[in-house]
Scaffold this active site. Structure first.
Site, short mmCIF file in Angstrom:
data_model
loop_
_atom_site.label_atom_id
_atom_site.label_comp_id
_atom_site.label_asym_id
_atom_site.label_seq_id
_atom_site.Cartn_x
_atom_site.Cartn_y
_atom_site.Cartn_z
N LYS A 78 0.82 -1.22 0.00
CA LYS A 78 0.00 0.00 0.00
C LYS A 78 0.86 1.28 0.00
CE LYS A 78 -4.02 -1.98 2.44
NZ LYS A 78 -4.90 -1.79 3.63
N TYR A 136 -12.63 -1.82 -3.47
CA TYR A 136 -13.07 -1.98 -2.08
C TYR A 136 -14.60 -1.94 -1.95
CZ TYR A 136 -8.60 -1.93 0.50
OH TYR A 136 -7.38 -2.25 1.06
N ASN A 164 -1.71 0.27 7.04
CA ASN A 164 -1.22 -1.02 7.54
C ASN A 164 -0.39 -1.78 6.50
OD1 ASN A 164 -3.28 -1.83 5.90
ND2 ASN A 164 -4.56 -2.67 7.52
N HIS A 223 -2.21 -5.30 1.64
CA HIS A 223 -3.53 -5.91 1.46
C HIS A 223 -3.32 -7.37 1.06
CE1 HIS A 223 -7.57 -6.76 -0.06
NE2 HIS A 223 -6.96 -7.38 -1.07
N GLU A 225 -10.01 -10.49 -7.32
CA GLU A 225 -9.04 -9.40 -7.18
C GLU A 225 -7.90 -9.55 -8.20
OE1 GLU A 225 -9.91 -8.56 -2.43
OE2 GLU A 225 -7.91 -9.23 -3.03
N1 UDP Z 1 -9.68 -0.12 7.67
C1 UDP Z 1 -9.71 1.11 8.29
N2 UDP Z 1 -10.44 1.24 9.45
C2 UDP Z 1 -11.09 0.18 10.01
C3 UDP Z 1 -11.04 -1.07 9.39
C4 UDP Z 1 -10.32 -1.19 8.21
O1 UDP Z 1 -9.12 2.07 7.80
O2 UDP Z 1 -11.71 0.35 11.08
C5 UDP Z 1 -8.92 -0.25 6.42
C6 UDP Z 1 -7.61 -0.99 6.59
O3 UDP Z 1 -6.64 -0.36 5.79
C7 UDP Z 1 -7.92 -2.37 6.06
C8 UDP Z 1 -8.93 -2.07 4.97
O4 UDP Z 1 -9.69 -0.99 5.49
O5 UDP Z 1 -6.74 -3.01 5.59
C9 UDP Z 1 -9.85 -3.21 4.62
O6 UDP Z 1 -10.47 -3.67 5.79
P1 UDP Z 1 -10.59 -5.23 6.10
O7 UDP Z 1 -11.52 -5.38 7.24
O8 UDP Z 1 -10.91 -5.95 4.83
O9 UDP Z 1 -9.11 -5.61 6.62
P2 UDP Z 1 -7.96 -6.47 5.93
O10 UDP Z 1 -8.63 -7.55 5.12
O11 UDP Z 1 -7.14 -5.53 5.09
O12 UDP Z 1 -7.17 -7.02 7.09
MG MG Z 2 -10.07 -7.41 3.65
#
Ligand code: UDP
Ligand code: MG
Length: 136
Positions: free
Chosen positions: A12, A52, A115, A118, A129
């Site tokens: 990212k 997303y 974070n 992805h 994807e």
């Molecule tokens: N995210 C965020 N706030 C939240 C939860 C998620 O900004 O409270 C962002 C974070 O960057 C995350 C992405 O949204 O990686 C997608 O969320 P998901 O729950 O799918 O997490 P992931 O699969 O990336 O662990």
């Molecule tokens: Mg996710």
């Protein structure tokens, strides 16, 4: 029985900006993932919104799409035995604060939004994807 899978990984903007691409790729390679394809791109916000779309009702959706389109990203197809699950384990929890020692998000993640990586969360989403970024 062996179950070689492909999954989609994205380095990212926060990690690309800090020049962590080679370090993160080296972790994948060391853990036995084959980087089948990769490309560095910058998404438009509308692309990020499509990518997303599963999160469109979430309160963080707009910021998330702004963020993913804020700078270059490195998109990769990773291949390995049980690649989807093994990549999720290697990435660590969504919030770097909760991520286990040794995971990518623990090492490099800044915050729940920044974070660093992805990874697809199911074989079906991995296929969608991969097609999203690498349709020929
Ligand atoms: N995210 C965020 N706030 C939240 C939860 C998620 O900004 O409270 C962002 C974070 O960057 C995350 C992405 O949204 O990686 C997608 O969320 P998901 O729950 O799918 O997490 P992931 O699969 O990336 O662990
Ligand atoms: Mg996710």
């Amino acid at each position: 029985m062996s179950n070689i899978q492909q999954t989609l990984s994205i380095i990212k903007p926060d990690a690309v900006e800090r020049n962590l691409e080679e370090k993160i790729k080296a972790i994948f390679t060391k853990e036995g993932f084959n980087i089948v394809k990769e490309k560095k791109i910058k998404l438009d916000k509308s692309d990020a919104e499509k990518f997303y779309k599963v999160h469109e009702t979430k309160p963080f959706y707009n910021d998330l799409c702004e963020y993913l389109s804020s700078g270059p990203i490195l998109v990769m197809i990773l291949e390995k035995e049980e690649a989807v699950k093994n990549n999720r384990i290697l990435m660590g929890a969504t919030n770097p604060k909760d991520a286990e020692e040794g995971t990518i998000r623990k090492k490099f993640g800044i915050s729940i939004d920044k974070n660093s990586v992805h990874g697809s969360d199911s074989p079906e989403n991995a296929k969608n994807e991969i097609d999203f970024f690498f349709q020929n």
